[in-house]
Design an enzyme around this catalytic site. Structure first.
Site, short mmCIF file in Angstrom:
data_model
loop_
_atom_site.label_atom_id
_atom_site.label_comp_id
_atom_site.label_asym_id
_atom_site.label_seq_id
_atom_site.Cartn_x
_atom_site.Cartn_y
_atom_site.Cartn_z
N TRP A 137 -71.04 -62.23 9.62
CA TRP A 137 -70.28 -62.68 8.45
C TRP A 137 -69.15 -63.58 8.98
CZ3 TRP A 137 -65.71 -59.79 6.09
CH2 TRP A 137 -65.34 -60.35 4.86
N ASP A 218 -69.21 -51.64 10.28
CA ASP A 218 -68.97 -52.22 8.96
C ASP A 218 -70.12 -51.81 8.04
OD1 ASP A 218 -68.36 -53.77 6.79
OD2 ASP A 218 -68.49 -55.70 7.81
N ALA A 220 -71.13 -52.15 4.50
CA ALA A 220 -70.76 -52.87 3.28
C ALA A 220 -71.85 -52.86 2.22
CB ALA A 220 -70.40 -54.32 3.62
N LYS A 253 -70.30 -53.90 -3.22
CA LYS A 253 -71.68 -54.28 -3.54
C LYS A 253 -72.46 -53.13 -4.15
CE LYS A 253 -70.67 -57.78 -0.64
NZ LYS A 253 -69.48 -57.92 0.20
C1 LMR Z 1 -70.50 -63.03 1.36
O1 LMR Z 1 -70.75 -62.85 2.56
O2 LMR Z 1 -70.97 -63.97 0.71
C2 LMR Z 1 -69.61 -62.06 0.62
O3 LMR Z 1 -69.30 -60.97 1.43
C3 LMR Z 1 -68.43 -62.71 0.02
C4 LMR Z 1 -67.36 -63.01 1.02
O4 LMR Z 1 -66.26 -62.46 0.90
O5 LMR Z 1 -67.60 -63.81 1.94
#
Ligand code: LMR
Length: 402
Positions: A137, A218, A220, A253
């Site tokens: 991410w 993490d 999520a 989520k």
């Molecule tokens: C994403 O990865 O699109 C989501 O987790 C939104 C974000 O905060 O980046």
């Protein structure tokens, strides 16, 4: 004469230019696209067959109950609602370990708040470096860098097979030293959907334990991969090996509560007194970061998880989201041999086998919006648009590559 407000103020003039966040910019890009058949594979939110991100029925019912029964909006304190934190700790760790005196935690503003708090805890504990599997991410590295920690990236997913690459990850992590941290995504990997299996998790945990490295896990997307219990198996296997961990939990989520910012930082320490010290540090840091977390979303989750009827309603809705994602994955994977890895990956995201230039073409020519890296949020696909998506993808990729 200089007008008021234009006098030199060094600090604001010294700021460097910054670009908008690429993932969040996708929301506006998509909104501005006037084409009726546009497809949103951008920011990571679940969508139903109609392309909506609805409020779950369990959430609506809990909100009605809160509206009727809440008697005060007075402060709860820096730790937020301990009943909420205990409930999500049970989801993550299972009822047995969750009630152990080595386990502690506080409520945070979303999973991002939990990660930032984890980074600050690590910095206070003299963390050397943070090992981070890539791709990841895009906000992971900035969160830990913002706490002053050096981040070392290593390749963890093989782009060819779209599988987690255990050998490469173990080789990289064998360089980690006592006092380092390893930031790992517990399930539904963002952006690849490629998770280690339980045996691989155990091997990772064993190596981290040998090297004296603290895992920061993490979590999520619990429940959006294979199920609530299944999606926590890797994390629990790591914990069995390392005995200690920080876990950044997000309800955004799996409860569809995105804008409410609901999360927790869970800590598993060596013993009860280490857990008490960890909690005291979390509270001091929380007070300086955001003082107290927002309550509404956590109150919704606590209400759902403390009522068996609401909990089963939520679990049914969660399994519908999961099954829809799995069915889209099967359809996409059957669309072309190059897309086959998508069928065995999990969660919202997978990487499309296209270049950044082709991502732009997909958007400009076909109105299909994916992240610049090629990450696609598969929840943006449905029975009505998946064929058009496959045909457009084929069109932007040169024939010889297909
Ligand atoms: C994403 O990865 O699109 C989501 O987790 C939104 C974000 O905060 O980046």
């Amino acid at each position: 004469m200089m007008a008021t407000g234009t006098k030199s103020a060094h600090i604001l003039e010294a700021l460097r230019d910054e670009q908008p966040d690429q993932l969040l910019a996708l929301i506006d890009d998509y909104r501005r696209d006037a084409r009726e058949d546009k497809i949103d594979l951008g920011v990571g939110v679940y969508r139903d067959e109609a392309g909506e991100t609805p409020v779950l029925d369990a959430v609506k019912a809990a909100e009605r109950r809160i509206l009727e029964t809440q008697s005060s909006k007075s402060y709860l304190g820096s730790e937020g609602d301990p009943t909420f934190t205990a409930a999500v700790t049970r989801l993550a760790l299972g009822a047995g370990l969750a009630s152990d005196a080595r386990v502690t935690g506080v409520q945070t503003p979303g999973g991002t708040g939990a990660l930032r708090l984890a980074a600050e805890v690590a910095a206070r504990g003299d963390c050397g470096r943070v090992w981070l599997g890539e791709p990841s991410w895009p906000n992971h590295a900035p969160i830990f860098s913002a706490a002053g920690l050096p981040v070392v990236a290593f390749r963890s997913v093989d782009p060819g097979s779209g599988r987690f690459d255990l050998a490469v990850a173990l080789e990289a992590l064998s360089e980690a030293r006592l006092g380092d941290c390893a930031l790992l995504q517990a399930s539904c990997h963002n952006p690849t959907g490629a998770d280690p299996d339980v045996d691989q998790w155990r091997e990772i945990g064993r190596l981290l334990a040998q090297r004296g490295v603290l895992p920061i896990l993490d979590l999520a997307y619990q429940g959006l991969g294979d199920g609530i219990e299944q999606d926590a198996r890797g994390l629990r296997a790591v914990l069995e090996e390392t005995g200690q961990a920080l876990i950044a939990y997000s309800c955004n989520k799996n409860f569809g509560l995105y804008r409410e910012r609901v999360g927790a930082l869970i800590g598993v320490a060596a013993g009860p007194s280490a857990a008490a010290r960890l909690k005291a540090n979390m509270l001091v840091l929380t007070r300086a970061l955001w003082s107290m977390p927002p309550d509404h979303g956590a109150a919704v989750v606590r209400t759902i998880l403390s009522d068996p009827a609401l909990e089963s309603c939520w679990l049914r809705e969660l399994s519908m989201m999961r099954e829809r994602l799995r069915s889209i994955r099967r359809t996409v994977a059957a669309g072309h041999p190059l897309l086959e890895p998508i069928g065995r990956q999990r969660g919202l995201f997978s990487m499309l086998p296209i270049t950044p230039v082709q991502v732009v073409e997909l958007r400009t020519r076909h109105g299909i919006h994916a992240a610049p890296s090629g990450r696609a949020n598969l929840a943006g696909l449905s029975r009505t648009n998946v064929e058009r998506f496959l045909r457009s993808l084929e069109a932007v990729v040169e024939q010889r590559q297909w």
